[in-house]
Design an enzyme around this catalytic site. Structure first.
Site, PDB file in Angstrom:
ATOM      1  N   CYS A  41       0.849  -1.149  -0.085  1.00 59.80           N
ATOM      2  CA  CYS A  41      -0.022   0.058   0.024  1.00 59.80           C
ATOM      3  C   CYS A  41       0.833   1.297  -0.086  1.00 59.80           C
ATOM      4  O   CYS A  41       1.815   1.440   0.339  1.00 59.80           O
ATOM      5  CB  CYS A  41      -0.855   0.016   1.288  1.00 59.80           C
ATOM      6  SG  CYS A  41      -2.100  -1.361   1.222  1.00 59.80           S
ATOM      7  N   GLY A  68       0.380   0.336  -4.816  1.00 58.50           N
ATOM      8  CA  GLY A  68      -0.791  -0.419  -4.846  1.00 58.50           C
ATOM      9  C   GLY A  68      -1.618   0.093  -6.087  1.00 58.50           C
ATOM     10  O   GLY A  68      -1.814   1.329  -6.229  1.00 58.50           O
ATOM     11  N   ASN A 143      -0.244   1.208   5.514  1.00 55.69           N
ATOM     12  CA  ASN A 143       0.829   0.120   4.777  1.00 55.69           C
ATOM     13  C   ASN A 143       1.361  -0.618   5.755  1.00 55.69           C
ATOM     14  O   ASN A 143       2.078  -0.168   6.534  1.00 55.69           O
ATOM     15  CB  ASN A 143       1.694   1.277   4.198  1.00 55.69           C
ATOM     16  CG  ASN A 143       2.639   0.572   3.352  1.00 55.69           C
ATOM     17  OD1 ASN A 143       3.550   0.879   3.203  1.00 55.69           O
ATOM     18  ND2 ASN A 143       2.558  -0.647   3.078  1.00 55.69           N
ATOM     19  N   GLY A 144       1.236  -2.098   5.544  1.00 56.91           N
ATOM     20  CA  GLY A 144       2.031  -2.890   6.239  1.00 56.91           C
ATOM     21  C   GLY A 144       1.089  -4.167   6.602  1.00 56.91           C
ATOM     22  O   GLY A 144       0.179  -4.387   5.755  1.00 56.91           O
ATOM     23  N   CYS A 282      12.581  -2.463   5.757  1.00 59.37           N
ATOM     24  CA  CYS A 282      12.425  -3.468   4.558  1.00 59.37           C
ATOM     25  C   CYS A 282      13.401  -3.029   3.655  1.00 59.37           C
ATOM     26  O   CYS A 282      13.248  -2.144   2.870  1.00 59.37           O
ATOM     27  CB  CYS A 282      10.997  -3.452   3.978  1.00 59.37           C
ATOM     28  SG  CYS A 282      10.950  -4.567   2.607  1.00 59.37           S
ATOM     29  N   TYR A 288      13.837  -2.560  -4.403  1.00 62.91           N
ATOM     30  CA  TYR A 288      12.959  -2.711  -5.663  1.00 62.91           C
ATOM     31  C   TYR A 288      11.702  -1.747  -5.467  1.00 62.91           C
ATOM     32  O   TYR A 288      11.026  -1.247  -6.324  1.00 62.91           O
ATOM     33  CB  TYR A 288      12.669  -4.203  -5.766  1.00 62.91           C
ATOM     34  CG  TYR A 288      11.255  -4.528  -6.542  1.00 62.91           C
ATOM     35  CD1 TYR A 288      11.099  -3.922  -7.934  1.00 62.91           C
ATOM     36  CD2 TYR A 288      10.339  -5.200  -5.948  1.00 62.91           C
ATOM     37  CE1 TYR A 288       9.996  -4.526  -8.551  1.00 62.91           C
ATOM     38  CE2 TYR A 288       9.033  -5.524  -6.495  1.00 62.91           C
ATOM     39  CZ  TYR A 288       8.941  -5.230  -8.033  1.00 62.91           C
ATOM     40  OH  TYR A 288       7.738  -5.365  -8.512  1.00 62.91           O
ATOM     41  N   SER A 329      12.999  -1.682 -13.091  1.00 58.81           N
ATOM     42  CA  SER A 329      13.571  -1.685 -11.646  1.00 58.81           C
ATOM     43  C   SER A 329      15.072  -2.300 -11.895  1.00 58.81           C
ATOM     44  O   SER A 329      16.062  -1.898 -10.946  1.00 58.81           O
ATOM     45  CB  SER A 329      12.791  -2.309 -10.628  1.00 58.81           C
ATOM     46  OG  SER A 329      12.255  -3.489 -11.325  1.00 58.81           O
ATOM     47  N   ASP A 391      18.623  -8.078 -13.227  1.00 58.82           N
ATOM     48  CA  ASP A 391      17.119  -7.807 -12.619  1.00 58.82           C
ATOM     49  C   ASP A 391      17.353  -7.425 -11.199  1.00 58.82           C
ATOM     50  O   ASP A 391      18.424  -7.894 -10.619  1.00 58.82           O
ATOM     51  CB  ASP A 391      16.427  -9.000 -13.205  1.00 58.82           C
ATOM     52  CG  ASP A 391      14.954  -8.605 -12.846  1.00 58.82           C
ATOM     53  OD1 ASP A 391      14.451  -7.313 -12.485  1.00 58.82           O
ATOM     54  OD2 ASP A 391      13.861  -9.265 -13.213  1.00 58.82           O
ATOM     55  N   ASP A 392      16.377  -7.056 -10.601  1.00 58.65           N
ATOM     56  CA  ASP A 392      16.571  -6.746  -8.936  1.00 58.65           C
ATOM     57  C   ASP A 392      16.220  -7.899  -8.225  1.00 58.65           C
ATOM     58  O   ASP A 392      16.635  -8.380  -7.078  1.00 58.65           O
ATOM     59  CB  ASP A 392      15.451  -5.628  -8.731  1.00 58.65           C
ATOM     60  CG  ASP A 392      14.193  -5.982  -9.167  1.00 58.65           C
ATOM     61  OD1 ASP A 392      13.351  -6.654  -8.574  1.00 58.65           O
ATOM     62  OD2 ASP A 392      13.699  -5.162 -10.063  1.00 58.65           O
ATOM     63  N   CYS A 428       7.430 -12.989   2.885  1.00 57.05           N
ATOM     64  CA  CYS A 428       6.879 -11.759   3.746  1.00 57.05           C
ATOM     65  C   CYS A 428       5.669 -11.885   4.605  1.00 57.05           C
ATOM     66  O   CYS A 428       4.740 -12.404   4.106  1.00 57.05           O
ATOM     67  CB  CYS A 428       7.095 -10.381   3.101  1.00 57.05           C
ATOM     68  SG  CYS A 428       6.958  -9.173   3.992  1.00 57.05           S
ATOM     69  N   CYS A 479      15.178  -4.895   7.823  1.00 57.85           N
ATOM     70  CA  CYS A 479      14.706  -6.377   7.709  1.00 57.85           C
ATOM     71  C   CYS A 479      15.158  -6.817   6.380  1.00 57.85           C
ATOM     72  O   CYS A 479      15.222  -6.349   5.441  1.00 57.85           O
ATOM     73  CB  CYS A 479      13.294  -6.447   7.927  1.00 57.85           C
ATOM     74  SG  CYS A 479      12.449  -7.930   7.417  1.00 57.85           S
ATOM     75  N   CYS A 482      13.376 -11.886   4.189  1.00 58.95           N
ATOM     76  CA  CYS A 482      12.960 -12.912   2.940  1.00 58.95           C
ATOM     77  C   CYS A 482      14.353 -13.634   2.346  1.00 58.95           C
ATOM     78  O   CYS A 482      14.277 -14.401   1.355  1.00 58.95           O
ATOM     79  CB  CYS A 482      12.204 -12.218   2.067  1.00 58.95           C
ATOM     80  SG  CYS A 482      12.574 -10.354   1.454  1.00 58.95           S
TER      81      CYS A 482
HETATM   82  S1  SF4 Z   1      10.639 -10.011   4.867  1.00 54.36           S
HETATM   83 FE1  SF4 Z   1      11.651  -9.129   3.126  1.00 54.36          FE
HETATM   84  S2  SF4 Z   1      10.227  -8.086   2.019  1.00 54.36           S
HETATM   85 FE2  SF4 Z   1       9.347  -8.474   4.358  1.00 54.36          FE
HETATM   86  S3  SF4 Z   1       9.688  -6.793   5.227  1.00 54.36           S
HETATM   87 FE3  SF4 Z   1      11.700  -8.056   5.505  1.00 54.36          FE
HETATM   88  S4  SF4 Z   1      12.955  -7.625   3.821  1.00 54.36           S
HETATM   89 FE4  SF4 Z   1      10.905  -6.566   3.300  1.00 54.36          FE
END
Ligand code: SF4
Length: 512
Positions: A41, A68, A143-144, A282, A288, A329, A391-392, A428, A479, A482
């Protein structure tokens, strides 16, 4: 607490509020999922008496459209404390026009663009979410993603909240409304409600007298504050700085993790409500999701992505004739790769910039012809060349395979691939719509196996260390779950089981 939801009442709403015919309620574009993680979002808020806040919000959302594309909404408050809402399915430009914006009067507003992560793709789930309270309505844009919705939703229902959607965002709004109805003011109510919310949330909240901006204690999703040019007492909130630029607002600062800001007649007031704030932004926002012209961590994301490409060239060089990027991207990292390797950068793929997300489904023949609705290879650039494509990320690998084939069909003699992030091995839970773990190609296959599956001559990913070094910041401030599975906010087991291979296996083990 008023025991009904405002959408069941029309007294505070213009005739257009929430209107959309049933036949267009479910977005068919959902069945045509792209092979990329989807941002959840974009949020926007503005406090600017005397200005056209609806139009400002429209343009703010327009700049945040990449966050979004399924639905959009704007809520404004007028001087009689009435809220005016319009929301619908589709792009911002499809949901709003001049006439609708004129029916949204007021001195403050919040807006939202949505891609569903919790809740299905229906107009009733579009935001802002509106909740009635004893101090007047509250409009919330989120958003989240909360990870404790099962518990929180049940508690709210037991407390007689009339939840009419399946979204965590409405739960946050009701949690605040409940506290207001216990006698608290907006700020104390919001702070109390946040204690019950676990997960990622960046919020823009409108009340009859002011707007609030807040981030969870880990600040997983971004949120910035700006001031209107020439009027530093008029404030704007936006998911990214590109949402400020478009209306001529100046970036003031980020809303800090665990911070709540109140913006009203008295100006801006800040409250740090969490004792355990520790930023875990994140990292995928930087790689990206966010727009390259947005500023995060004090630098443009274009510069960060160039740096990723430079690092990638150092880590994984290749003997090729040209470097190309997958639009849009992958392009900054491709340019960075070219700068460091000395290999010429070329445009090998042209993106149809106006195709967007169409509500009209392609014909079967078009679908089979692959990716050409979005990307078309440039034969005269590619013919007879050894090509390195940047690519990303690779998620499922289905799109990468099609692009590689298109490059070979266009005459490339070799196709090598470099990815400006590490392998995505985990889903995620914090507001990005990734597939479940068994759908992520890097979770189940080695680099050599992926190389074979997407039919490239060589494949290499950026290292995790390289990705974080390029930020120029302490790696612990991001974070990157992923890529590692190291989730900074604890996830309840039933939620984990919904997406993680290991947990699925455990859940199928007979009890006892
Ligand atoms: S898990 Fe990956 S996509 Fe989700 S917040 Fe963490 S870094 Fe971002």
């Amino acid at each position: 607490m008023i025991p009904h939801h405002p959408l069941s009442s029309d007294e505070h709403y213009p005739a257009s509020a929430g209107s959309l015919s049933e036949s267009t309620e479910v977005n068919p574009a959902l069945s045509n999922r792209p092979d990329k993680p989807e941002e959840a979002c974009g949020v926007f808020g503005v406090y600017a008496p005397g200005e056209d806040v609806a139009k400002m919000t429209y343009f703010g959302l327009y700049a945040l459209q990449h966050r979004g594309q399924e639905s959009a909404g704007i809520a404004t408050f007028d001087s009689n404390a009435q809220v005016h809402l319009h929301k619908g399915m589709g792009l911002v430009s499809q949901v709003f026009n001049e006439t609708i914006l004129e029916e949204l009067p007021g001195h403050l507003a919040v807006g939202h663009t949505r891609y569903s992560t919790t809740g299905t793709s229906r107009v009733v789930n579009a935001q802002p979410a509106i909740v009635p309270t004893r101090l007047g309505p509250l409009a919330l844009a989120h958003n989240g993603n909360l990870v404790n919705t099962a518990v929180l939703g049940q508690e709210l229902i037991e407390q007689k909240c009339n939840l009419i959607t399946t979204t965590d965002s409405e739960m946050i709004a009701w949690a605040i409304g409940l506290e207001v109805d216990k006698g608290k003011d907006w700020l104390d109510a919001a702070i109390s409600a946040f204690q019950r919310c676990k997960g990622a949330y960046s919020l823009a909240i409108a009340t009859p007298t002011g707007i609030m901006g807040a981030r969870d204690p880990n600040g997983i999703r971004p949120l910035v504050i700006g001031t209107l040019e020439g009027n530093p007492t008029r404030y704007v909130l936006a998911s990214e700085t590109c949402g400020l630029d478009i209306i001529g607002a100046e970036y003031l600062r980020d809303v800090e993790p665990g911070e709540l800001v109140w913006i009203g007649e008295e100006g801006l007031a800040s409250f740090h409500w969490s004792q355990a704030s520790e930023r875990k932004l994140c990292i995928f926002e930087m790689i990206y999701f966010a727009r390259p012209d947005s500023i995060m961590c004090n630098e443009s994301l274009y510069s960060y992505r160039l740096q990723l490409g430079r690092q990638l060239a150092k880590e994984s060089p290749a003997d090729v004739d040209i470097v190309i990027g997958v639009p849009d991207s992958g392009i900054p990292a491709a340019i960075g790769f070219s700068q460091t390797s000395g290999i010429p950068y070329a445009e090998g793929l042209i993106k149809n910039r106006y195709v967007g997300r169409t509500f009209i489904q392609p014909t079967q023949h078009m679908r089979e012809s692959g990716i050409k609705m979005k990307l078309n290879p440039l034969k005269d650039v590619l013919t007879g060349k050894k090509v390195l494509m940047v690519d990303d990320s690779i998620v499922r690998g289905t799109t990468s395979r099609k692009i590689v084939k298109a490059l070979r069909d266009a005459g490339a003699t070799e196709v090598h691939m470099r990815i400006s992030s590490p392998p995505v091995t985990h889903p995620c839970f914090y507001g990005i719509d990734t597939d479940s773990q068994d759908q992520l190609i890097a979770a189940t296959k080695s680099v050599a196996e992926i190389e074979a599956q997407i039919e490239v001559d060589s494949l290499a990913y950026l290292s995790w260390e390289g990705m974080l070094i390029a930020t120029g910041e302490d790696p612990s401030r991001f974070c990157s779950a992923c890529f590692t599975g190291d989730y900074p906010i604890q996830i309840p087991d039933p939620v984990k089981r919904s997406k993680l291979i290991m947990e699925k296996a455990l859940s199928s083990t007979p009890a006892g």
